[in-house]
Design an enzyme around this catalytic site. Sequence first.
Site, short mmCIF file in Angstrom:
data_model
loop_
_atom_site.label_atom_id
_atom_site.label_comp_id
_atom_site.label_asym_id
_atom_site.label_seq_id
_atom_site.Cartn_x
_atom_site.Cartn_y
_atom_site.Cartn_z
N ASP A 1 -4.59 0.76 11.15
CA ASP A 1 -4.02 -0.42 10.52
C ASP A 1 -2.51 -0.26 10.35
O ASP A 1 -2.03 0.79 9.93
CB ASP A 1 -4.68 -0.62 9.15
CG ASP A 1 -4.33 -1.96 8.53
OD1 ASP A 1 -4.56 -3.00 9.19
OD2 ASP A 1 -3.82 -1.97 7.40
N GLU B 1 -2.68 -1.34 15.33
CA GLU B 1 -2.26 -2.71 15.02
C GLU B 1 -0.74 -2.77 14.81
O GLU B 1 -0.23 -2.44 13.75
CB GLU B 1 -2.98 -3.20 13.76
CG GLU B 1 -2.61 -4.63 13.39
CD GLU B 1 -2.85 -4.95 11.93
OE1 GLU B 1 -3.24 -6.09 11.64
OE2 GLU B 1 -2.64 -4.06 11.07
N HIS C 1 -9.46 -10.58 11.28
CA HIS C 1 -9.54 -10.87 9.86
C HIS C 1 -8.20 -11.26 9.26
O HIS C 1 -8.16 -11.93 8.21
CB HIS C 1 -10.10 -9.65 9.11
CG HIS C 1 -9.21 -8.45 9.20
ND1 HIS C 1 -9.11 -7.68 10.34
CD2 HIS C 1 -8.37 -7.89 8.29
CE1 HIS C 1 -8.25 -6.71 10.14
NE2 HIS C 1 -7.78 -6.80 8.91
N TRP D 1 2.14 -5.61 30.89
CA TRP D 1 2.46 -4.80 32.06
C TRP D 1 1.47 -3.65 32.23
O TRP D 1 1.39 -3.07 33.30
CB TRP D 1 3.89 -4.23 31.90
CG TRP D 1 4.93 -5.27 31.72
CD1 TRP D 1 5.04 -6.44 32.41
CD2 TRP D 1 6.02 -5.24 30.80
NE1 TRP D 1 6.12 -7.16 31.97
CE2 TRP D 1 6.75 -6.44 30.98
CE3 TRP D 1 6.45 -4.32 29.84
CZ2 TRP D 1 7.89 -6.74 30.23
CZ3 TRP D 1 7.58 -4.63 29.10
CH2 TRP D 1 8.28 -5.82 29.30
N LYS E 1 3.27 0.09 12.17
CA LYS E 1 4.72 -0.08 12.25
C LYS E 1 5.46 0.81 11.24
O LYS E 1 6.68 0.80 11.20
CB LYS E 1 5.10 -1.54 12.01
CG LYS E 1 4.56 -2.48 13.07
CD LYS E 1 4.91 -3.92 12.80
CE LYS E 1 6.36 -4.20 13.09
NZ LYS E 1 6.67 -5.64 12.99
N GLY E 2 4.73 1.58 10.43
CA GLY E 2 5.37 2.37 9.39
C GLY E 2 5.60 3.82 9.73
O GLY E 2 6.09 4.57 8.88
N GLN F 1 -7.67 -14.37 5.95
CA GLN F 1 -6.27 -14.60 5.64
C GLN F 1 -5.69 -15.79 6.38
O GLN F 1 -4.74 -16.41 5.92
CB GLN F 1 -5.46 -13.33 5.94
CG GLN F 1 -5.91 -12.14 5.09
CD GLN F 1 -4.98 -10.95 5.21
OE1 GLN F 1 -3.77 -11.08 5.04
NE2 GLN F 1 -5.54 -9.81 5.51
N ALA G 1 0.84 -1.20 0.00
CA ALA G 1 0.00 0.00 0.00
C ALA G 1 0.88 1.24 0.00
O ALA G 1 2.08 1.17 0.21
CB ALA G 1 -0.92 0.00 1.22
N ARG H 1 -9.55 2.60 14.53
CA ARG H 1 -8.63 1.47 14.55
C ARG H 1 -7.59 1.72 13.48
O ARG H 1 -7.91 1.88 12.31
CB ARG H 1 -9.41 0.18 14.30
CG ARG H 1 -8.54 -1.09 14.27
CD ARG H 1 -8.23 -1.50 12.87
NE ARG H 1 -7.61 -2.81 12.80
CZ ARG H 1 -6.94 -3.27 11.76
NH1 ARG H 1 -6.79 -2.51 10.69
NH2 ARG H 1 -6.43 -4.48 11.77
#
Length: 281
Positions: free
Chosen positions: A81, A106, A168, A156, A84-85, A178, A49, A79
């Site tokens: 998605d 996420e 999903h 923690w 991490k980017g 998936q 993406a 939410r």
Amino acid sequence: GQIDSGYYPWGQNTNDPIQLLDVSGGSGGSEGSWSHGGRTYANASTGYAAEIAHWNTTTRDDIKSYLLALKELGFDGFRWDLIKGFDPAFLGEYGDYANSYLSVGEWYDYNSRQALVDVVDRSGGKTMTFDFDLKGDLTWAVKAQDFGGLAAAIHWWPRTQVTFVDNHDTGRSVGGGQQHNPIEGDNWGRERTQAYAYILTHPGIPSVYWYHWQDSGAELRGFIDLLIATRKAENVVADSPLSVVSAGGPIYEAVLGAPSAGQALAVALGDGAWRPSWRND
């Protein structure tokens, strides 16, 4: 498709070299890294993406305008998605601006307890994260019927962790899903009920996978409904006291709440019989 936020249209056809590092979703584009507590996390490319340049002021203004447009449509929580980017500090900025009721990101990575807590801290405490660390432990435990790893699986900082059995990405759905790491081994009924018995009686903020509740049979739905009602009746909340009585091999036993206060919940997983010490009947 596109939704016009009133400021900038975002969609598959967006192609602004300033705001997007890589519109095709290839390997290009990196937002460098961020650090917290002496630990550094490299921002990842999605690989499928567009890479959004969150550090660009115009980009962030566009995203904020988009969030307000969603709120006007009735959405009051978000939410996020694949977080991490980019730097989680931006999640805090977006949450502040939109005054969101709920924010959960996420960070898809097992064995990630420290990273999940660092994400929340880096956001200024403005977002929660999905508890992928627990998901990994729980999937292994119910498949192997070995609950030794569950004694330390709750994070923690349980008030910031949204626990789940599957979603999903990891599980099955009507369209197939998936199925990257589903809880559905040789005994689906046993494994799923044990997993839900754990998250719906334990600290954290549990979430139920719609496919499990809606499309996996009346028995599982009834069991989930019973657990939700029990959690509410016994006033188990995100940071309720947890006392693990036993967590080794094929048995797990724990007490939630405070028996001395007259409100507690006992849960046992696996084979064997157990009666909490405060029960005399």
